[in-house]
Design an enzyme around this catalytic site. Structure first.
Site, PDB file in Angstrom:
ATOM      1  N   ASP A   1      35.181 -44.993 127.438  1.00 23.43           N
ATOM      2  CA  ASP A   1      35.134 -45.727 128.705  1.00 23.43           C
ATOM      3  C   ASP A   1      34.001 -46.760 128.638  1.00 23.43           C
ATOM      4  O   ASP A   1      32.897 -46.466 128.163  1.00 23.43           O
ATOM      5  CB  ASP A   1      34.915 -44.756 129.870  1.00 23.43           C
ATOM      6  CG  ASP A   1      35.233 -45.386 131.222  1.00 23.43           C
ATOM      7  OD1 ASP A   1      36.220 -44.953 131.851  1.00 23.43           O
ATOM      8  OD2 ASP A   1      34.496 -46.309 131.637  1.00 23.43           O
ATOM      9  N   ILE A   2      34.277 -47.960 129.136  1.00 28.89           N
ATOM     10  CA  ILE A   2      33.297 -49.052 129.068  1.00 28.89           C
ATOM     11  C   ILE A   2      32.105 -48.797 129.999  1.00 28.89           C
ATOM     12  O   ILE A   2      31.026 -49.377 129.801  1.00 28.89           O
ATOM     13  CB  ILE A   2      33.999 -50.394 129.408  1.00 28.89           C
ATOM     14  CG1 ILE A   2      33.245 -51.575 128.827  1.00 28.89           C
ATOM     15  CG2 ILE A   2      34.222 -50.554 130.902  1.00 28.89           C
ATOM     16  CD1 ILE A   2      34.035 -52.880 128.853  1.00 28.89           C
TER      17      ILE A   2
ATOM     18  N   ASN B   1      43.120 -39.760 138.099  1.00 28.27           N
ATOM     19  CA  ASN B   1      43.144 -40.364 139.425  1.00 28.27           C
ATOM     20  C   ASN B   1      44.489 -41.058 139.621  1.00 28.27           C
ATOM     21  O   ASN B   1      44.877 -41.900 138.810  1.00 28.27           O
ATOM     22  CB  ASN B   1      42.016 -41.387 139.571  1.00 28.27           C
ATOM     23  CG  ASN B   1      40.640 -40.764 139.445  1.00 28.27           C
ATOM     24  OD1 ASN B   1      40.400 -39.666 139.931  1.00 28.27           O
ATOM     25  ND2 ASN B   1      39.728 -41.467 138.777  1.00 28.27           N
TER      26      ASN B   1
ATOM     27  N   GLY C   1      40.876 -43.326 143.780  1.00 26.97           N
ATOM     28  CA  GLY C   1      39.930 -44.081 142.976  1.00 26.97           C
ATOM     29  C   GLY C   1      40.530 -44.704 141.728  1.00 26.97           C
ATOM     30  O   GLY C   1      39.798 -45.206 140.877  1.00 26.97           O
ATOM     31  N   GLN C   2      41.858 -44.689 141.607  1.00 29.21           N
ATOM     32  CA  GLN C   2      42.469 -45.333 140.435  1.00 29.21           C
ATOM     33  C   GLN C   2      42.290 -46.843 140.536  1.00 29.21           C
ATOM     34  O   GLN C   2      42.610 -47.446 141.572  1.00 29.21           O
ATOM     35  CB  GLN C   2      43.965 -44.995 140.339  1.00 29.21           C
ATOM     36  CG  GLN C   2      44.596 -45.546 139.065  1.00 29.21           C
ATOM     37  CD  GLN C   2      46.065 -45.156 138.898  1.00 29.21           C
ATOM     38  OE1 GLN C   2      46.675 -44.549 139.773  1.00 29.21           O
ATOM     39  NE2 GLN C   2      46.635 -45.515 137.760  1.00 29.21           N
TER      40      GLN C   2
ATOM     41  N   HIS D   1      46.023 -42.746 132.921  1.00 25.73           N
ATOM     42  CA  HIS D   1      45.007 -42.364 131.938  1.00 25.73           C
ATOM     43  C   HIS D   1      44.330 -41.080 132.372  1.00 25.73           C
ATOM     44  O   HIS D   1      44.121 -40.830 133.555  1.00 25.73           O
ATOM     45  CB  HIS D   1      43.968 -43.474 131.756  1.00 25.73           C
ATOM     46  CG  HIS D   1      43.392 -43.983 133.041  1.00 25.73           C
ATOM     47  ND1 HIS D   1      44.055 -44.898 133.839  1.00 25.73           N
ATOM     48  CD2 HIS D   1      42.226 -43.724 133.676  1.00 25.73           C
ATOM     49  CE1 HIS D   1      43.323 -45.167 134.902  1.00 25.73           C
ATOM     50  NE2 HIS D   1      42.208 -44.455 134.839  1.00 25.73           N
ATOM     51  N   LEU D   2      43.976 -40.300 131.375  1.00 23.09           N
ATOM     52  CA  LEU D   2      43.234 -39.063 131.591  1.00 23.09           C
ATOM     53  C   LEU D   2      41.787 -39.328 131.192  1.00 23.09           C
ATOM     54  O   LEU D   2      41.523 -39.818 130.094  1.00 23.09           O
ATOM     55  CB  LEU D   2      43.843 -37.975 130.702  1.00 23.09           C
ATOM     56  CG  LEU D   2      43.453 -36.529 130.963  1.00 23.09           C
ATOM     57  CD1 LEU D   2      43.923 -36.082 132.343  1.00 23.09           C
ATOM     58  CD2 LEU D   2      44.081 -35.637 129.888  1.00 23.09           C
ATOM     59  N   HIS D   3      40.875 -39.008 132.096  1.00 18.04           N
ATOM     60  CA  HIS D   3      39.453 -39.084 131.758  1.00 18.04           C
ATOM     61  C   HIS D   3      39.041 -37.752 131.130  1.00 18.04           C
ATOM     62  O   HIS D   3      39.327 -36.687 131.680  1.00 18.04           O
ATOM     63  CB  HIS D   3      38.594 -39.258 133.014  1.00 18.04           C
ATOM     64  CG  HIS D   3      38.802 -40.527 133.767  1.00 18.04           C
ATOM     65  ND1 HIS D   3      37.904 -41.578 133.722  1.00 18.04           N
ATOM     66  CD2 HIS D   3      39.785 -40.919 134.615  1.00 18.04           C
ATOM     67  CE1 HIS D   3      38.345 -42.553 134.523  1.00 18.04           C
ATOM     68  NE2 HIS D   3      39.470 -42.181 135.072  1.00 18.04           N
TER      69      HIS D   3
HETATM   70  P1  5GP Z   1      40.232 -45.164 137.117  1.00 17.94           P
HETATM   71  O1  5GP Z   1      39.195 -45.547 138.134  1.00 17.94           O
HETATM   72  O2  5GP Z   1      41.447 -46.066 137.210  1.00 17.94           O
HETATM   73  O3  5GP Z   1      40.608 -43.705 137.108  1.00 17.94           O
HETATM   74  O4  5GP Z   1      39.555 -45.401 135.714  1.00 17.94           O
HETATM   75  C1  5GP Z   1      39.536 -46.625 135.074  1.00 17.94           C
HETATM   76  C2  5GP Z   1      38.462 -46.535 134.015  1.00 17.94           C
HETATM   77  O5  5GP Z   1      38.671 -47.573 133.085  1.00 17.94           O
HETATM   78  C3  5GP Z   1      37.047 -46.701 134.556  1.00 17.94           C
HETATM   79  O6  5GP Z   1      36.288 -45.543 134.243  1.00 17.94           O
HETATM   80  C4  5GP Z   1      36.531 -47.954 133.851  1.00 17.94           C
HETATM   81  O7  5GP Z   1      35.176 -47.861 133.494  1.00 17.94           O
HETATM   82  C5  5GP Z   1      37.432 -48.058 132.644  1.00 17.94           C
HETATM   83  N1  5GP Z   1      37.688 -49.412 132.173  1.00 17.94           N
HETATM   84  C6  5GP Z   1      38.082 -50.467 132.930  1.00 17.94           C
HETATM   85  N2  5GP Z   1      38.237 -51.551 132.160  1.00 17.94           N
HETATM   86  C7  5GP Z   1      37.940 -51.173 130.891  1.00 17.94           C
HETATM   87  C8  5GP Z   1      37.921 -51.872 129.642  1.00 17.94           C
HETATM   88  O8  5GP Z   1      38.211 -53.067 129.535  1.00 17.94           O
HETATM   89  N3  5GP Z   1      37.549 -51.146 128.538  1.00 17.94           N
HETATM   90  C9  5GP Z   1      37.229 -49.825 128.616  1.00 17.94           C
HETATM   91  N4  5GP Z   1      36.884 -49.209 127.462  1.00 17.94           N
HETATM   92  N5  5GP Z   1      37.251 -49.143 129.776  1.00 17.94           N
HETATM   93  C10 5GP Z   1      37.587 -49.807 130.900  1.00 17.94           C
END
Ligand code: 5GP
Ligand code: ZN
Length: 112
Positions: free
Chosen positions: A29-30, A85, A91-92, A98-100
């Site tokens: 994750d970035i 999410n 919070g998506q 995607h799975l964290h």
């Molecule tokens: P969500 O909030 O949709 O469950 O999670 C999205 C996740 O994607 C966030 O934790 C965010 O930091 C990560 N993310 C968003 N854009 C990028 C990207 O360009 N590269 C990477 N590696 N992670 C990203």
């Protein structure tokens, strides 16, 4: 398709790749929320769990087992969390399912 995670899978947007097979791709994750924060995504573009279908059952289970493998590789023997999410209120922010995988620190419950 204008999807950031599809572009990461294709390699047109760079990422720190941690795992890949024919069905799944995982990368760091970035903006990590813990010492270990990996995103595990299906190569198939499914916008969210709400759009998943019965034919995706094995794929969704596969993502969890990839998370288990990555947790072992990152020595998360004291525990870890997988989070999915689904939808804006959850919070998506990226609408490619995607799975964290989060670990390396004490987790709180309930999540915010
Ligand atoms: P969500 O909030 O949709 O469950 O999670 C999205 C996740 O994607 C966030 O934790 C965010 O930091 C990560 N993310 C968003 N854009 C990028 C990207 O360009 N590269 C990477 N590696 N992670 C990203
Ligand atoms: Zn996508």
């Amino acid at each position: 398709m204008d999807c950031i995670f599809c572009k990461i899978i294709a390699g047109t947007i760079p990422s720190k790749k941690l795992y890949e097979d024919d069905r799944a791709f995982a990368f760091a994750d970035i903006d990590p929320k813990a010492p270990v924060h990996v995103l595990i995504v299906p190569k198939k573009h499914i916008p969210s769990l709400a759009e998943a279908e019965s034919g995706d059952e094995a794929l969704l289970g596969h993502l969890q087992l990839v998370a288990k493998q990555l947790a072992a590789e990152h020595n998360l023997s004291n525990g870890y969390r997988t989070v999915l999410n689904s939808g804006e209120e959850a919070g998506q922010t990226v609408f490619h399912l995607h799975l964290h995988l989060i670990g390396g620190r004490q987790m709180n419950w309930p999540p915010g």
